[in-house]
Design a protein around this motif. Structure first.
Motif, PDB file in Angstrom:
ATOM      1  N   UNK A  75      25.336   9.163   9.288  1.00 20.92           N
ATOM      2  CA  UNK A  75      25.085   7.949   8.504  1.00 20.92           C
ATOM      3  C   UNK A  75      23.890   8.141   7.568  1.00 20.92           C
ATOM      4  N   UNK A  76      23.488   9.392   7.353  1.00 23.11           N
ATOM      5  CA  UNK A  76      22.304   9.719   6.580  1.00 23.11           C
ATOM      6  C   UNK A  76      21.036   9.251   7.320  1.00 23.11           C
ATOM      7  N   UNK A  77      19.926   9.212   6.639  1.00 23.15           N
ATOM      8  CA  UNK A  77      18.658   8.803   7.255  1.00 23.15           C
ATOM      9  C   UNK A  77      17.757   8.308   6.135  1.00 23.15           C
ATOM     10  N   UNK A  78      16.686   7.626   6.524  1.00 18.18           N
ATOM     11  CA  UNK A  78      15.748   7.142   5.507  1.00 18.18           C
ATOM     12  C   UNK A  78      16.248   5.863   4.864  1.00 18.18           C
ATOM     13  N   UNK A  79      15.618   5.466   3.754  1.00 20.40           N
ATOM     14  CA  UNK A  79      15.931   4.154   3.176  1.00 20.40           C
ATOM     15  C   UNK A  79      17.389   3.992   2.764  1.00 20.40           C
ATOM     16  N   UNK A  80      18.101   5.092   2.421  1.00 16.48           N
ATOM     17  CA  UNK A  80      19.478   4.938   1.945  1.00 16.48           C
ATOM     18  C   UNK A  80      20.487   5.169   3.053  1.00 16.48           C
ATOM     19  N   UNK A  81      20.037   5.073   4.310  1.00 20.40           N
ATOM     20  CA  UNK A  81      21.023   5.301   5.373  1.00 20.40           C
ATOM     21  C   UNK A  81      22.055   4.180   5.355  1.00 20.40           C
ATOM     22  N   UNK A  82      23.203   4.489   5.969  1.00 28.69           N
ATOM     23  CA  UNK A  82      24.370   3.609   5.890  1.00 28.69           C
ATOM     24  C   UNK A  82      24.064   2.195   6.396  1.00 28.69           C
ATOM     25  N   UNK A  83      24.327   1.215   5.558  1.00 29.95           N
ATOM     26  CA  UNK A  83      24.074  -0.172   5.972  1.00 29.95           C
ATOM     27  C   UNK A  83      25.141  -0.621   6.980  1.00 29.95           C
ATOM     28  N   UNK A  84      26.288   0.082   6.992  1.00 29.61           N
ATOM     29  CA  UNK A  84      27.391  -0.313   7.880  1.00 29.61           C
ATOM     30  C   UNK A  84      27.364   0.377   9.228  1.00 29.61           C
ATOM     31  N   UNK A  85      26.243   1.020   9.583  1.00 27.34           N
ATOM     32  CA  UNK A  85      26.200   1.811  10.823  1.00 27.34           C
ATOM     33  C   UNK A  85      26.574   0.973  12.062  1.00 27.34           C
ATOM     34  N   UNK A  86      26.067  -0.250  12.152  1.00 25.10           N
ATOM     35  CA  UNK A  86      26.363  -1.051  13.355  1.00 25.10           C
ATOM     36  C   UNK A  86      27.813  -1.511  13.357  1.00 25.10           C
ATOM     37  N   UNK A  87      28.316  -1.776  12.154  1.00 21.15           N
ATOM     38  CA  UNK A  87      29.719  -2.172  12.004  1.00 21.15           C
ATOM     39  C   UNK A  87      30.607  -1.023  12.499  1.00 21.15           C
ATOM     40  N   UNK A  88      30.330   0.179  12.016  1.00 17.66           N
ATOM     41  CA  UNK A  88      31.160   1.345  12.373  1.00 17.66           C
ATOM     42  C   UNK A  88      31.030   1.673  13.857  1.00 17.66           C
ATOM     43  N   UNK A  89      29.798   1.566  14.387  1.00 13.55           N
ATOM     44  CA  UNK A  89      29.596   1.919  15.796  1.00 13.55           C
ATOM     45  C   UNK A  89      30.148   0.852  16.740  1.00 13.55           C
ATOM     46  N   UNK A  90      30.434  -0.310  16.207  1.00 17.41           N
ATOM     47  CA  UNK A  90      31.126  -1.338  16.993  1.00 17.41           C
ATOM     48  C   UNK A  90      32.633  -1.103  16.902  1.00 17.41           C
ATOM     49  N   UNK A  91      33.079  -0.861  15.680  1.00 20.66           N
ATOM     50  CA  UNK A  91      34.522  -0.728  15.436  1.00 20.66           C
ATOM     51  C   UNK A  91      35.118   0.513  16.100  1.00 20.66           C
TER      52      UNK A  91
END
Ligand code: HEM
Length: 493
Positions: free
Chosen positions: A434-450
């Motif tokens: 999901x990358x790292x730092x300020x541009x990391x994926x905003x959808x990380x929690x969505x994807x890790x739930x789905x």
């Protein structure tokens, strides 16, 4: 997990000379055209064996640097992130489709938008989509019959597209058969065909040249170059851009989303979908007003595009890897079966703990996005080397995920790598799907739930006979898809 707070550290040694950075002839492959996915992957595997912090190659005549160690990647993505922008090719390609959405925007627009949207993507508000994720996966499972021959990758794409379609637009049937889904697929196909082509590189070079000339001139000439640079943000010179099918696809996306925005406004913005939330979102620090309709449209398309292909790819690999490891498949099934007849729904990490580890390990072996292309905005020191402004730096997600020092026997599918005590031993930038730092994926929690919900829902319902001896490789696409899909026969359990 991934933070943006690290403060830059200055290297104790005097700046080293760029010429001393080891040159890897293979690295030029990344900049040559017509290179295959296999060549790109082989190069990134070589990268994963390097102990030097940086190696260099060339894209056409331009030098390009690849951070090899997690520490060097961390500097680029996290501690020195302010000195980098995304390399502009993606922005140009996505201009008509995603415009100035979060994925492609930069600077103050990106900062304001990210702040406004972050609250919508925190773990708590994302919980409400758990039921949608389960329902969509159940509906897909309902459609299947004993003996059906399916492509698991196609099914996971339909599921992920429906999930994000429902979450964003609150529409029930949303897949590529739907006009909007079809139009987005057409437009994305064009983007994919133009990725890493000479025409795109030439286009970006033209844009840069116009910018450089604007900096060196004044008055009307300067304005002229500035306008030229602005115009080149749109990919109007690229092949196929006037193709009637593409034009009507983009028009359909514009019309449909505008109609949905108008509907939401008429209905008094009472719906719970993300589109309504984007329309009502405000900067938490109150610095700016609501987003314009155009900005909402760009963000909605961005979320749709960024939010389904990636998750679908990770799910397809998860199913494939489980099929090749029967004992692990049994373990994942047992976890799904433990829900009995009850819904696999609310996020309870202890209940989907193993499926979560499977999903994470699948993204280690096959990160849906394998490369993060960046360019320096100003001179910056990375691993003790001074990189000048406008230098290309490509962070390979894939190579981090195959480093033997972080992942012994890196080819092996081993979900136990994600046991907390083992994870704690690794540098956090060793795992960056999901990358790292300020541009990391905003959808990380969505994807890790789905991911885990869909995986468990499908496994509980059917057996998917996937030939365990068939080796499936990654395909040449914007994401690291399984080549030829994942053929399976559906069997009753
Ligand atoms: C397994 C699933 C996913 C993976 C592997 C993934 C991966 C990534 C990566 C690597 C980036 C950073 C790209 C870069 O820095 O160049 C990114 C950014 C982004 N992702 Fe995801 N993503 C996934 C799911 C999602 C979902 C579900 C959504 C939304 C619903 C989403 C929305 C975005 C957006 C908007 C950005 C841009 C963020 C910014 O620049 O501020 N992604 N994603």
């Amino acid at each position: 997990m991934m933070d943006t707070q690290d403060s830059p550290q200055t290297s104790p040694q005097a700046a080293r000379r760029l010429e001393d950075i080891p040159r890897m002839p293979d690295a030029d492959l990344m900049g040559s055209f017509g290179f295959t996915t296999q060549q790109r992957l082989a190069f990134q595997r070589t990268l994963s064996t390097q102990s030097a912090p940086l190696v260099r190659g060339r894209v056409l005549h331009l030098p390009v640097y690849f951070p090899c160690t997690p520490e060097a990647a961390h500097e680029v993505l996290v501690t020195r992130a302010k000195s980098f922008e995304k390399s502009p090719g993606f922005r140009v390609l996505l201009h008509y489709l995603a415009g100035q959405g979060l994925f492609t925007s930069e600077g103050s627009l990106w900062r304001t938008q990210r702040k406004m949207m972050s609250t919508l993507f925190q773990p708590q508000p994302i919980q409400q989509y758990a039921d949608t994720m389960r329902e969509v996966a159940e509906r897909a499972a309902d459609r299947m019959r004993d003996g059906d021959r399916i492509d698991v990758a196609h099914e996971t794409t339909r599921i992920a597209m429906s999930v994000v379609g429902k979450a964003l637009f609150d529409v029930d049937t949303f897949d590529e058969a739907d006009a909007l889904g079809g139009a987005l697929t057409t437009a994305l196909g064009w983007v994919n065909r133009n990725l890493a082509t000479p025409a795109l590189v030439a286009h970006v070079m033209g844009m840069d040249a116009a910018g450089a000339l604007a900096d060196r001139t004044s008055g009307r000439v300067r304005t002229w170059f500035q306008e030229a640079q602005q115009k080149l943000e749109a990919p109007f010179l690229l092949p196929g851009v006037r193709d009637p099918e593409l034009l009507s696809a983009v028009r359909l996306v514009d019309d449909r989303i505008q109609r949905m925005i108008d509907d939401r406004r008429k209905q008094g913005l009472t719906r719970q979908d993300l589109l309504t939330k984007l329309l009502t979102a405000k900067d938490p620090e109150g610095e700016s007003e609501h987003m314009s309709d155009k900005q909402v449209r760009d963000e909605a398309v961005t979320l749709f595009v960024a939010g389904h292909e990636t998750t679908a790819t990770a799910l397809a690999w998860s199913m494939y890897l489980l099929a090749r490891n029967p004992a692990l498949l049994e373990k994942a099934r047992a976890e799904a079966d433990a829900f009995g007849d009850g819904p696999i729904t609310k996020w309870d990490p202890s209940k989907l703990e193993f499926c979560t580890r499977v999903f994470r390990e699948a993204m280690r072996l096959y990160p849906p996005l394998m490369m993060l292309p960046r360019r320096t905005l100003e001179p910056v020191e990375i691993a003790g080397y001074h990189l000048p402004a406008k230098t290309l730096v490509f962070v390979s997600i894939y190579s981090q995920h195959y480093r033997e020092d972080a992942y012994p026997d890196p080819e092996k599918f081993d979900p136990d790598r994600w046991l907390p005590e083992r994870e704690a031993e690794r540098h956090r930038t060793s795992y960056i799907p999901f990358s790292a730092g300020p541009r990391f994926c905003i959808g990380i929690h969505f994807a890790m739930l789905e991911g885990p919900i869909v995986l468990a829902t499908l496994l509980r319902r059917w057996r998917f006979d996937i030939d365990p001896t068939r080796v499936i490789g990654p395909d040449d696409f914007a994401t690291l898809r399984p080549k030829g899909g994942v053929p399976a026969v559906v069997r009753a359990r």
